[in-house]
Scaffold this active site. Structure first.
Site, PDB file in Angstrom:
ATOM      1  N   ASP A 225       0.897  -1.070  -0.001  1.00  0.00           N
ATOM      2  CA  ASP A 225       0.105  -0.071  -0.206  1.00  0.00           C
ATOM      3  C   ASP A 225       0.698   1.176  -0.001  1.00  0.00           C
ATOM      4  OD1 ASP A 225      -2.885   0.873   0.543  1.00  0.00           O
ATOM      5  OD2 ASP A 225      -1.762   1.786   2.066  1.00  0.00           O
ATOM      6  N   GLU A 274      14.800 -15.354  -0.128  1.00  0.00           N
ATOM      7  CA  GLU A 274      15.272 -16.392   0.850  1.00  0.00           C
ATOM      8  C   GLU A 274      14.156 -17.766   1.019  1.00  0.00           C
ATOM      9  OE1 GLU A 274      15.909 -14.957   5.055  1.00  0.00           O
ATOM     10  OE2 GLU A 274      17.146 -13.418   3.964  1.00  0.00           O
TER      11      GLU A 274
HETATM   12  C1  NOJ Z   1      -4.401   2.852  -0.804  1.00  0.00           C
HETATM   13  C2  NOJ Z   1      -5.598   2.236  -0.593  1.00  0.00           C
HETATM   14  O1  NOJ Z   1      -5.803   1.440  -1.604  1.00  0.00           O
HETATM   15  C3  NOJ Z   1      -6.707   2.895  -0.130  1.00  0.00           C
HETATM   16  O2  NOJ Z   1      -8.011   2.091   0.043  1.00  0.00           O
HETATM   17  C4  NOJ Z   1      -6.541   3.531   1.158  1.00  0.00           C
HETATM   18  O3  NOJ Z   1      -7.325   4.553   1.905  1.00  0.00           O
HETATM   19  C5  NOJ Z   1      -4.995   4.596   1.238  1.00  0.00           C
HETATM   20  N1  NOJ Z   1      -3.821   3.586   0.383  1.00  0.00           N
HETATM   21  C6  NOJ Z   1      -4.468   4.469   2.342  1.00  0.00           C
HETATM   22  O4  NOJ Z   1      -3.866   3.501   2.751  1.00  0.00           O
END
Ligand code: NOJ
Length: 558
Positions: A225, A274
């Site tokens: 993310d 690994e």
């Molecule tokens: C991207 C994620 O896909 C989204 O849903 C989220 O709100 C933001 N990152 C923050 O983590």
């Protein structure tokens, strides 16, 4: 007049260094949004038991892997993208034992599991952050986040001019243990999501350990993310612009796409390597150009990165051809597969995007012409699945679900809706729970209700209604994914061969195949390039020629 397809332009295939070949290079990866996929215990919220019970459906759909959005312990300020404990499952989703069962069951069915990793920020309920707040200024734990004194005579102004992606300032002022206003902390997203300070060695160590925890649990990879956000420019300099939204995605920002992030991914890659099996890292990296996205998938970094430029492209032949070329060109030198994605849990479903006029962006609040949107969405899917590389399918798109654009404000839960005062942030519309049955409580989502209201029309979109129904969107996805499996040539390689085609029509050659796409609103007659294999809508071949209906894609064997 009949238009002829000729073959003038070949893509050049520069030899690429690096990445070993693996299952992921042409994989179809299905995104499960756990809250909204299937509810195993009838509490109105999807859960891991629900996902496990539906894994055979995903095996039958033919996908190679399942990516699960976060299910970790979280106060759910941003639907689980605010993690309080990276090694625990939120009780609303189940237990670690449920996660273990899910991973094992998936493997038994031949499916791989990719989990979401959220390293840019934690929840404000994470143990480190709670203690950092409680201990007050000078706490060593504050160094693991970005705490700063404010500007102005009494520190009443935020430390810099950055804005939260969800609207409002990217800083929140704390209250000291004695009740007086204190330092500020940085949160690029909601205030409940404080950003980690990745310069601190404890942060890096902790995430290496979290990676190992989940690799030991048997997962096949991580979707990372905000992979572009971890490193902030030295000194947290002002942006100097009040139009941050315009800059986002068009420029390198002091908080996004800083070159320092790559060192982190190189270190993670050595950990994955690994482990036995072919485990992968997938970057959610919003960068200004596909070339900069390619930096994340150099041979010693991640394996794939989402292609958001493709997701943002209008239903237009020239624009699609340009983005396909630039995506393939950008990835070829680093030897990584290109990915293709049309929908996810953050954008208006592509059925609804294509139902509306182009240029409205990826957060749309009007339903548009639903029939047109579905026709184009089906055609877009067949184009996507004919491209070399890996394709992502977001739950429910195989049912042709539209976005729910008329959710009552009281039902909404997306923090970006509230932060932006209802002007933006329509992400709840693509998160409405999936209909499995024609009727019954929450259309088979679970034995109870559903955390977001489902429209009355949902039953007609259900898996039950579409299974075995000729011409249904579900059967189109099943047939297309099965065909792609039977003919590995469809997803393989790094090139497409563009054939001459009339304006508004794409004709692209793949090994043993031709894919023709009519993006115009009118039928176009062309020479039949081969034997008709699959089409996104009804097509009648007439001797050597065929009339491609409006907004339709056809696969041909040659
Ligand atoms: C991207 C994620 O896909 C989204 O849903 C989220 O709100 C933001 N990152 C923050 O983590």
């Amino acid at each position: 007049m009949t238009q002829h397809l000729a073959a003038p332009s070949t893509g050049t295939s520069a030899e690429a260094p690096g990445h070993p070949t693996g299952w992921w290079q042409d994989a179809v990866i299905y995104q499960v949004y756990p809250r909204s996929f299937a509810d195993g215990n009838g509490d109105g919220m999807g859960d891991l038991a629900g996902v496990t019970a539906r894994l055979p459906y995903l095996r039958d759909l033919g996908v190679d892997a399942v990516w699960l959005s976060p299910f970790y312990a979280s106060p759910q300020a941003d639907a689980g993208y605010d993690v309080a404990d990276y090694r625990a499952i939120d009780p609303m989703f189940g237990t670690l034992l449920d996660a273990d069962g899910l991973i094992r069951e998936a493997h038994d069915l031949g499916l791989r599991i990719i989990v979401d990793l959220v390293p840019n920020h934690s929840s404000d309920q994470h143990e480190w952050f709670k203690r950092a707040l409680a201990e007050g200024p000078g706490s060593a734990l504050r160094e693991r986040y970005h705490f700063r004194p404010g500007k102005g005579t009494d520190g009443e102004l935020p430390p810099n001019d950055w804005e939260s992606i969800f609207g409002g300032p990217a800083w929140t002022r704390t209250t000291d243990p004695d009740g007086t206003p204190g330092e500020w902390y940085l949160h690029l997203f909601a205030p409940e999501q404080p950003d980690f300070n990745w310069e601190h060695p404890a942060v890096a160590d902790e995430f290496r350990s979290i990676l190992r925890f989940w690799l030991d649990m048997g997962v096949d990879g991580f979707r990372v993310d905000v992979a572009h956000g971890l490193v902030k420019a030295e000194g947290l300099p002002d942006l100097g612009s009040h139009d941050q939204l315009k800059l986002l995605g068009n420029d390198v920002m002091p908080f996004f796409d800083q070159d320092g992030v790559h060192e982190i991914y190189r270190s993670w890659r050595t950990i994955l390597d690994e482990y036995p099996g072919d485990r992968i890292l997938v970057a959610e990296a919003w960068t200004p150009t596909v070339e900069r996205t390619a930096n994340y998938v150099r041979p010693d970094e991640m394996h794939q990165a989402f292609n958001f430029q493709y997701l943002s492209t209008a239903w237009d032949a020239a624009e699609l051809r340009a983005v396909i070329d630039s995506s393939l060109d950008a990835m070829r030198p680093v030897g990584a597969p290109t990915t293709w994605v049309l929908s996810n849990h953050d954008v208006t479903r592509h059925t609804t995007r294509f139902a509306n006029p182009p240029g409205l962006g990826t957060q749309i609040r009007t339903p548009g012409d639903g029939e047109l949107g579905l026709r184009r969405a089906r055609a877009a899917t067949l184009l996507m699945l004919a491209l070399p590389g890996s394709a992502y399918v977001y739950q429910g798109e195989e049912l042709g679900l539209p976005d729910v654009t008329d959710l009552p404000d009281e039902a909404r839960q997306d923090p970006s809706f509230f932060r932006a005062e209802g002007q933006d942030g329509f992400r709840d519309g693509c998160r409405v729970p999936i209909p499995w049955t024609r009727e019954g409580s929450s259309y088979g989502f679970g034995a109870g209700g559903s955390w977001l209201p489902q429209p009355g029309s949902w039953g007609a979109y259900s898996v039950e209604a579409q299974s075995g129904t000729e011409g249904s969107t579900l059967e189109l996805y099943r047939a297309a994914i099965a065909t792609r499996r039977e003919h590995p040539g469809l997803g393989a390689g790094t090139d497409v061969l563009w054939l001459d085609a009339p304006e508004g029509v794409l004709a692209l050659g793949r090994p043993g195949f031709v894919c023709t796409v009519n993006t115009t609103g009118a039928p176009v007659r062309i020479d039949a390039p081969g034997r008709l294999l699959l089409s996104s809508g009804p097509v009648a071949v007439d001797g050597d020629t065929v009339e491609l209906p409006a907004d339709t894609t056809v696969w041909w064997t040659v």
